[in-house]
Design a protein around this motif. Structure first.
Motif, short mmCIF file in Angstrom:
data_model
loop_
_atom_site.label_atom_id
_atom_site.label_comp_id
_atom_site.label_asym_id
_atom_site.label_seq_id
_atom_site.Cartn_x
_atom_site.Cartn_y
_atom_site.Cartn_z
N ILE A 155 0.86 -1.18 0.00
CA ILE A 155 0.00 0.00 0.00
C ILE A 155 0.90 1.23 0.00
O ILE A 155 2.09 1.14 0.28
N GLU A 156 0.32 2.38 -0.32
CA GLU A 156 1.06 3.64 -0.31
C GLU A 156 0.31 4.66 0.53
O GLU A 156 -0.92 4.62 0.62
N LEU A 157 1.06 5.57 1.16
CA LEU A 157 0.46 6.62 1.95
C LEU A 157 1.38 7.82 1.99
O LEU A 157 2.58 7.71 1.75
N ASP A 158 0.80 8.96 2.27
CA ASP A 158 1.55 10.21 2.43
C ASP A 158 1.50 10.59 3.90
O ASP A 158 0.44 10.60 4.50
N TYR A 159 2.68 10.89 4.46
CA TYR A 159 2.73 11.22 5.89
C TYR A 159 3.86 12.20 6.14
O TYR A 159 4.77 12.35 5.34
N GLY A 160 3.79 12.85 7.28
CA GLY A 160 4.84 13.75 7.70
C GLY A 160 5.47 13.28 8.99
O GLY A 160 4.88 12.48 9.72
N HIS A 161 6.67 13.76 9.25
CA HIS A 161 7.34 13.49 10.51
C HIS A 161 8.51 14.47 10.67
O HIS A 161 8.79 15.27 9.78
N GLY A 191 7.61 15.73 4.75
CA GLY A 191 6.74 14.62 4.40
C GLY A 191 7.38 13.62 3.47
O GLY A 191 8.42 13.89 2.86
N HIS A 192 6.72 12.47 3.35
CA HIS A 192 7.18 11.38 2.50
C HIS A 192 5.99 10.72 1.81
O HIS A 192 4.88 10.73 2.34
N ARG A 193 6.25 10.13 0.67
CA ARG A 193 5.32 9.21 0.02
C ARG A 193 5.79 7.82 0.41
O ARG A 193 6.72 7.27 -0.17
N GLY A 194 5.19 7.27 1.44
CA GLY A 194 5.63 5.99 1.97
C GLY A 194 4.99 4.83 1.24
O GLY A 194 3.88 4.91 0.73
N ILE A 195 5.73 3.74 1.19
CA ILE A 195 5.23 2.47 0.67
C ILE A 195 5.40 1.44 1.78
O ILE A 195 6.46 1.37 2.41
N VAL A 196 4.37 0.67 2.02
CA VAL A 196 4.37 -0.34 3.07
C VAL A 196 4.08 -1.68 2.42
O VAL A 196 3.08 -1.83 1.72
N VAL A 197 4.96 -2.65 2.66
CA VAL A 197 4.79 -4.00 2.11
C VAL A 197 4.73 -4.98 3.27
O VAL A 197 5.67 -5.09 4.05
N MET A 205 -4.48 -3.71 6.03
CA MET A 205 -3.44 -2.69 5.92
C MET A 205 -4.03 -1.29 5.75
O MET A 205 -3.55 -0.33 6.33
N MET A 206 -5.07 -1.19 4.96
CA MET A 206 -5.70 0.11 4.74
C MET A 206 -6.34 0.64 6.03
O MET A 206 -6.15 1.80 6.39
N LYS A 207 -7.08 -0.21 6.72
CA LYS A 207 -7.78 0.24 7.92
C LYS A 207 -6.83 0.58 9.07
O LYS A 207 -7.03 1.58 9.76
N HIS A 208 -5.80 -0.24 9.26
CA HIS A 208 -4.99 -0.12 10.47
C HIS A 208 -3.66 0.60 10.28
O HIS A 208 -2.98 0.89 11.26
N VAL A 209 -3.28 0.88 9.02
CA VAL A 209 -2.06 1.64 8.75
C VAL A 209 -2.40 2.89 7.94
O VAL A 209 -2.25 4.01 8.41
#
Length: 142
Positions: free
Chosen positions: A7-13, A27-33, A62-66
């Motif tokens: 999945i992919e998501l956009d987040y900051g830190h 921010g980042h365009r994160g990818i989670v596998v 993954m979508m609901k919990h991440v």
């Protein structure tokens, strides 16, 4: 058998102790596998026959919990008091971490978000968190 879902998501830190630009809010365009392992379902007539688990079910977890927890949100360290106060006042999606929110920390967080929701016969083997296309962390549990 081992299968993976991305999945992919956009987040900051921010990493307040970092010597580089990472000490800035960014921010980042994160990818989670997520990579899971299990036996192939062989119950005749089962909708998941021939699968470890349906990719859709893994995606839904993954979508609901991440994704839905952090996408367009911010990960902030609980000891970063200045940024924590600002971010929690400003943002609705905030993940407060016990350690600086590095790729390593976020891989561990996502792993722990997913694991309780997997079917009994499926094991989360690895969580890979891409902070950028060239930088990632792998977490395999403790």
């Amino acid at each position: 058998m081992i299968i993976s879902r991305k999945i992919e998501l956009d987040y900051g830190h921010t990493l307040p102790n970092s010597f580089s630009f990472c000490n800035q809010l960014h921010g980042h365009r994160g990818i989670v596998v997520a990579t899971v392992e299990g036996k192939i379902i062989d119950r005749e007539g089962d909708p998941q026959e021939g699968m470890v688990m349906d990719f859709k079910f893994l995606n839904d977890i993954m979508m609901k919990h991440v994704h839905d927890v952090l996408d367009h949100g911010f990960a902030v360290w609980k000891n970063d008091h200045e940024d924590l106060a600002f971010i929690t006042k400003r943002n609705k999606r905030v993940v407060i971490t016990d350690e600086p929110p590095t790729a390593e920390c976020l891989a561990k967080w996502a792993f722990n978000q997913i694991i309780p929701h997997l079917p009994e016969n499926v094991i989360l083997k690895n969580l890979r968190w891409y902070e950028t296309p060239n930088n990632w962390a792998d977490y395999e549990g403790e």
